[in-house]
Design an enzyme around this catalytic site. Sequence first.
Site, mmCIF file in Angstrom:
data_model
loop_
_atom_site.group_PDB
_atom_site.id
_atom_site.type_symbol
_atom_site.label_atom_id
_atom_site.label_comp_id
_atom_site.label_asym_id
_atom_site.label_seq_id
_atom_site.Cartn_x
_atom_site.Cartn_y
_atom_site.Cartn_z
ATOM 1 N N CYS A 1 -2.690 3.922 -12.200
ATOM 2 C CA CYS A 1 -2.321 2.605 -11.659
ATOM 3 C C CYS A 1 -1.103 2.061 -12.377
ATOM 4 O O CYS A 1 -1.029 2.076 -13.597
ATOM 5 C CB CYS A 1 -3.409 1.573 -11.884
ATOM 6 S SG CYS A 1 -4.977 1.955 -11.201
ATOM 7 N N CYS B 1 -5.245 7.519 -2.992
ATOM 8 C CA CYS B 1 -4.586 6.258 -3.347
ATOM 9 C C CYS B 1 -3.210 6.305 -2.694
ATOM 10 O O CYS B 1 -2.373 7.129 -3.047
ATOM 11 C CB CYS B 1 -4.477 6.147 -4.866
ATOM 12 S SG CYS B 1 -3.536 4.719 -5.393
ATOM 13 N N CYS C 1 5.291 -8.164 -10.631
ATOM 14 C CA CYS C 1 4.319 -8.079 -11.719
ATOM 15 C C CYS C 1 5.000 -7.435 -12.937
ATOM 16 O O CYS C 1 5.578 -6.351 -12.822
ATOM 17 C CB CYS C 1 3.108 -7.255 -11.302
ATOM 18 S SG CYS C 1 2.303 -7.894 -9.824
ATOM 19 N N CYS D 1 8.345 -2.326 -4.071
ATOM 20 C CA CYS D 1 7.495 -3.504 -3.907
ATOM 21 C C CYS D 1 8.355 -4.739 -4.121
ATOM 22 O O CYS D 1 9.234 -4.750 -4.976
ATOM 23 C CB CYS D 1 6.357 -3.479 -4.932
ATOM 24 S SG CYS D 1 5.126 -4.776 -4.681
ATOM 25 N N CYS E 1 3.983 -3.718 -14.124
ATOM 26 C CA CYS E 1 3.858 -2.623 -13.149
ATOM 27 C C CYS E 1 5.194 -1.917 -12.944
ATOM 28 O O CYS E 1 6.223 -2.549 -12.734
ATOM 29 C CB CYS E 1 3.360 -3.173 -11.821
ATOM 30 S SG CYS E 1 3.188 -1.898 -10.549
ATOM 31 N N GLU F 1 4.835 7.531 -3.449
ATOM 32 C CA GLU F 1 3.875 8.388 -4.128
ATOM 33 C C GLU F 1 2.468 8.131 -3.616
ATOM 34 O O GLU F 1 2.095 7.001 -3.320
ATOM 35 C CB GLU F 1 3.974 8.151 -5.637
ATOM 36 C CG GLU F 1 5.349 8.606 -6.133
ATOM 37 C CD GLU F 1 5.596 8.408 -7.624
ATOM 38 O OE1 GLU F 1 6.276 9.247 -8.194
ATOM 39 O OE2 GLU F 1 5.108 7.420 -8.201
HETATM 40 N N1 SAH Z 1 0.109 -4.752 -4.670
HETATM 41 C C1 SAH Z 1 -1.296 -4.448 -4.596
HETATM 42 C C2 SAH Z 1 -1.533 -2.974 -4.557
HETATM 43 C C3 SAH Z 1 -1.215 -2.227 -5.837
HETATM 44 S S1 SAH Z 1 -2.713 -1.828 -6.540
HETATM 45 C C4 SAH Z 1 -2.009 -5.132 -5.745
HETATM 46 O O1 SAH Z 1 -1.344 -5.668 -6.606
HETATM 47 O O2 SAH Z 1 -3.245 -5.178 -5.757
HETATM 48 C C5 SAH Z 1 -2.330 -1.326 -8.092
HETATM 49 C C6 SAH Z 1 -3.284 -1.895 -9.118
HETATM 50 O O3 SAH Z 1 -2.855 -1.432 -10.377
HETATM 51 C C7 SAH Z 1 -3.223 -3.412 -9.151
HETATM 52 O O4 SAH Z 1 -4.469 -3.952 -9.468
HETATM 53 C C8 SAH Z 1 -2.254 -3.637 -10.285
HETATM 54 O O5 SAH Z 1 -2.390 -4.916 -10.839
HETATM 55 C C9 SAH Z 1 -2.632 -2.527 -11.228
HETATM 56 N N2 SAH Z 1 -1.587 -2.178 -12.173
HETATM 57 C C10 SAH Z 1 -0.273 -2.433 -12.084
HETATM 58 N N3 SAH Z 1 0.375 -1.960 -13.171
HETATM 59 C C11 SAH Z 1 -0.566 -1.380 -13.952
HETATM 60 C C12 SAH Z 1 -0.529 -0.692 -15.188
HETATM 61 N N4 SAH Z 1 0.615 -0.491 -15.826
HETATM 62 N N5 SAH Z 1 -1.690 -0.226 -15.677
HETATM 63 C C13 SAH Z 1 -2.842 -0.389 -15.005
HETATM 64 N N6 SAH Z 1 -2.946 -1.021 -13.839
HETATM 65 C C14 SAH Z 1 -1.813 -1.517 -13.304
#
Ligand code: SAH
Length: 342
Positions: A335, A103, A114, A110, A117, A90
């Site tokens: 995000c 984005c 986390c 991945c 996520c 996406e």
């Molecule tokens: N793997 C990289 C790139 C992904 S960026 C990283 O972790 O930085 C995506 C961003 O969205 C990251 O900062 C992640 O922590 C955040 N994120 C993940 N799940 C989320 C959620 N449910 N709500 C808001 N932000 C989230």
Amino acid sequence: MKDFRTLSLEQLEDFFVSINEKPFRARQVYDWIWSKNAHSIDEMTNLSKSLREKLSEHFLINPAKIHVMQRSQDGTIKNAVRLFDDSVVESVMIPTAKRTTACISSQVGCSLDCTFCATARLARMRNLTSAEIIDQIILIDKQSREFHQKPLSNIVFMGMGEPLLNYNAVTEAVRKITENTGLGMSARRITLSTSGIPKMITMLADENLKVKLALSLHSAIEEKRRRLMPFSVKFPLADIMEALQYWYRQTKSRITFEYIVWQGINDGEEDIKALIKYCKKVPCKVNLIQYNAIDGGDFRQASDKAVENYVRQLEEHAVTVKIRKSRGADIDAACGQLANKH
Ligand code: SAH
């Protein structure tokens, strides 16, 4: 059969020499692919028909295509982009008054875990090629021109995947976007977001790419961060900080910490204190990002009051902080919500 776009200019030259053609043909093909965004060999009209036929025996071009496009009420567009092997990633176009940000994804799924996520839950996993990364950008640039009458201005690697675990393709894509594609994009308008892999941050610092770096921190307390991001057991906060300090020495570019405040998880005084202390160690700013609920998760966005408490105390300690509002949540484009619902 090889995708043309996996070859460097030098490799293309070698190929043309090997079939007794002039090496300058390589530059012509390279321009078709990278400056003119050709998606078929037949488009390369300054090559003879017989040469094009010969090329077709060895090469093809596999462009990524938009599979499903969704538009949010706020103008955000989410694309499910289908790759040659039917994998889907996406990419999101986020328009504001002044700019359009793409984005984009760096991996299918991945490998990190986390807990908050949605992308982490996908089973399928592979690295994208640099061409697949660039295709997402070209597609979004087109959408920006079509829907907002202006070109794409910024790129964030904040879609699916961990860009630093697909290091070669990501750095190559950045180089090509800034040098070859005719997008005329400066690397300073590109942000790489990482969940924090110290060795790779150090390596990137030496790359002289001029991109910006964001780090998904979410907690500056070791045990807490480990619970939120279990893989980080291998990457202690102190090691990450050392890498970030190295990054700053090499690039003079300030780091952005991405940070979600969750109710009952990291909305306490000790969390704020730890964050301030961490921020004091390197030039940085903090983006407080809104939590976007994902299916079946126990996490809840902290209250406005708790977030304001963060802002006040960070500012009192002269740490730059911004609250980043979420976009496209109504179409699961925000995000952490990218999970191929299609
Ligand atoms: N793997 C990289 C790139 C992904 S960026 C990283 O972790 O930085 C995506 C961003 O969205 C990251 O900062 C992640 O922590 C955040 N994120 C993940 N799940 C989320 C959620 N449910 N709500 C808001 N932000 C989230």
